[in-house]
Motif scaffolding. Structure first.
Motif, PDB file in Angstrom:
ATOM      1  N   LEU A 180       0.835  -1.209   0.000  1.00  0.00           N
ATOM      2  CA  LEU A 180       0.000   0.000   0.000  1.00  0.00           C
ATOM      3  C   LEU A 180       0.871   1.261   0.000  1.00  0.00           C
ATOM      4  O   LEU A 180       0.552   2.250  -0.663  1.00  0.00           O
ATOM      5  N   ARG A 181       1.965   1.224   0.743  1.00  0.00           N
ATOM      6  CA  ARG A 181       2.889   2.369   0.744  1.00  0.00           C
ATOM      7  C   ARG A 181       3.502   2.561  -0.638  1.00  0.00           C
ATOM      8  O   ARG A 181       3.641   3.700  -1.119  1.00  0.00           O
ATOM      9  N   LYS A 182       3.851   1.468  -1.270  1.00  0.00           N
ATOM     10  CA  LYS A 182       4.439   1.557  -2.610  1.00  0.00           C
ATOM     11  C   LYS A 182       3.429   2.114  -3.610  1.00  0.00           C
ATOM     12  O   LYS A 182       3.775   2.944  -4.464  1.00  0.00           O
ATOM     13  N   ILE A 183       2.173   1.685  -3.499  1.00  0.00           N
ATOM     14  CA  ILE A 183       1.129   2.205  -4.384  1.00  0.00           C
ATOM     15  C   ILE A 183       0.933   3.696  -4.154  1.00  0.00           C
ATOM     16  O   ILE A 183       0.760   4.473  -5.092  1.00  0.00           O
ATOM     17  N   SER A 188       1.610   9.372  -6.040  1.00  0.00           N
ATOM     18  CA  SER A 188       2.112  10.735  -5.868  1.00  0.00           C
ATOM     19  C   SER A 188       3.087  11.151  -6.963  1.00  0.00           C
ATOM     20  O   SER A 188       3.262  12.344  -7.230  1.00  0.00           O
ATOM     21  N   SER A 189       3.719  10.160  -7.617  1.00  0.00           N
ATOM     22  CA  SER A 189       4.716  10.476  -8.646  1.00  0.00           C
ATOM     23  C   SER A 189       4.187  10.253 -10.063  1.00  0.00           C
ATOM     24  O   SER A 189       4.949  10.345 -11.022  1.00  0.00           O
ATOM     25  N   LEU A 201      -4.934   2.010 -10.711  1.00  0.00           N
ATOM     26  CA  LEU A 201      -4.127   2.114  -9.496  1.00  0.00           C
ATOM     27  C   LEU A 201      -5.020   2.275  -8.263  1.00  0.00           C
ATOM     28  O   LEU A 201      -4.778   1.650  -7.217  1.00  0.00           O
ATOM     29  N   ARG A 202      -6.061   3.072  -8.392  1.00  0.00           N
ATOM     30  CA  ARG A 202      -6.990   3.259  -7.277  1.00  0.00           C
ATOM     31  C   ARG A 202      -7.772   1.990  -6.974  1.00  0.00           C
ATOM     32  O   ARG A 202      -8.031   1.671  -5.812  1.00  0.00           O
ATOM     33  N   GLU A 203      -8.139   1.262  -8.017  1.00  0.00           N
ATOM     34  CA  GLU A 203      -8.850  -0.002  -7.818  1.00  0.00           C
ATOM     35  C   GLU A 203      -7.956  -1.019  -7.110  1.00  0.00           C
ATOM     36  O   GLU A 203      -8.408  -1.742  -6.213  1.00  0.00           O
ATOM     37  N   LYS A 204      -6.688  -1.052  -7.506  1.00  0.00           N
ATOM     38  CA  LYS A 204      -5.739  -1.950  -6.865  1.00  0.00           C
ATOM     39  C   LYS A 204      -5.554  -1.586  -5.392  1.00  0.00           C
ATOM     40  O   LYS A 204      -5.477  -2.469  -4.524  1.00  0.00           O
TER      41      LYS A 204
END
Length: 256
Positions: A180-183, A188-189, A201-204
């Motif tokens: 979750l931190r990596k996502i 953010s980038s 990405l949000r669904e994941k």
């Protein structure tokens, strides 16, 4: 004259005056965006081991919620039937997960040890090793409940199973928090990413959060098995099991 007139359909077997085409159905099955209608999706879902297992899990913990609530009184005629159904489904789930520990062995084999940190590898060993041992011991518990193994060994096997499950969920939650931190870092980038990539990405991220909630619910049930007698009320444990079952059913449905 009529006999010499050209036949618009020279093939009498396809003469639509004798063989009219079948009427088109008034209602067509509603197709999903990926082309699968509901029944096709359901067939694919039920063909998977996890799909049936999670439906059994919903059935079992929904029954447990009923048994823990005041809906079914102590002397209600349905009480023994519900208890028998819950116990039978529990044994069925253990049998249905026969050999499932192999997936954890393969998960450990698939890790790239050279490119991973020692802390990450340690968490993987806890997560996959604990879960794999849990599924393996659960096979012995099933053999005990089925009568092949002496039932006097069941308490020790069930305690061992609960400890392996709890340790496995500790590692699983830790790994998912890292993911979750990596996502979040990728989000953010990725200001220049397309709308479709951001949506995926949000669904994941949402599914990963649901997985964490599910693991916490399952870990609570494992802890209740370990600390028998001083566990939370049965209604809390049953509700946690039902929540876990609904989340896992949703995840398996989406992945079909």
């Amino acid at each position: 004259m009529a006999a010499n007139s050209p036949n618009p359909n020279p093939n009498p077997s396809t003469d639509d005056r004798k063989y009219p085409p079948p009427p088109s159905p008034a209602i067509k099955p509603v197709a999903k965006a990926d082309g699968k209608d509901f029944l096709t999706h359901l067939e694919i879902y039920l063909a998977k081991r996890d799909g049936v297992d999670k439906l059994l899990k919903i059935s079992r913990y929904a029954t447990k919620v009923l048994l823990a609530s005041s809906i079914v009184a102590d002397h209600h005629p349905l009480l023994p039937r519900l208890k028998s159904f819950e116990a039978s489904v529990g044994v069925s789930r253990k049998a249905f997960r026969l050999g499932k520990f192999v997936q954890d062995i393969n998960a450990l084999r698939g890790i790239d040890f050279a490119s991973r940190s020692s802390s990450y590898l340690f968490l993987c060993a806890i997560a996959y090793g604990g879960e794999g041992l849990y599924y393996f011991v659960e096979q012995l518990v099933w053999l005990g409940k089925a009568g092949l193994i002496d039932k006097r060994r069941l308490p020790k096997l069930q305690l061992m199973s609960a400890w392996c499950e709890f340790v496995g969920y500790f590692g699983s939650v830790s790994l998912k928090v890292l993911e979750l931190r990596k996502i979040g870092e990728i989000e953010s980038s990725s200001s220049s990413s397309s709308e479709e990539d951001v949506k995926k990405l949000r669904e994941k991220k949402k599914m990963k959060r649901l997985s964490v909630v599910q693991d916490f619910a399952d870990a609570l049930m494992a802890l209740a098995d370990i600390r028998e007698g001083i566990a939370p009320p049965p209604a809390v444990i049953s509700s946690a099991g039902l929540l876990s079952a609904v989340i896992s059913t949703h995840k398996n449905w989406v992945s079909c």
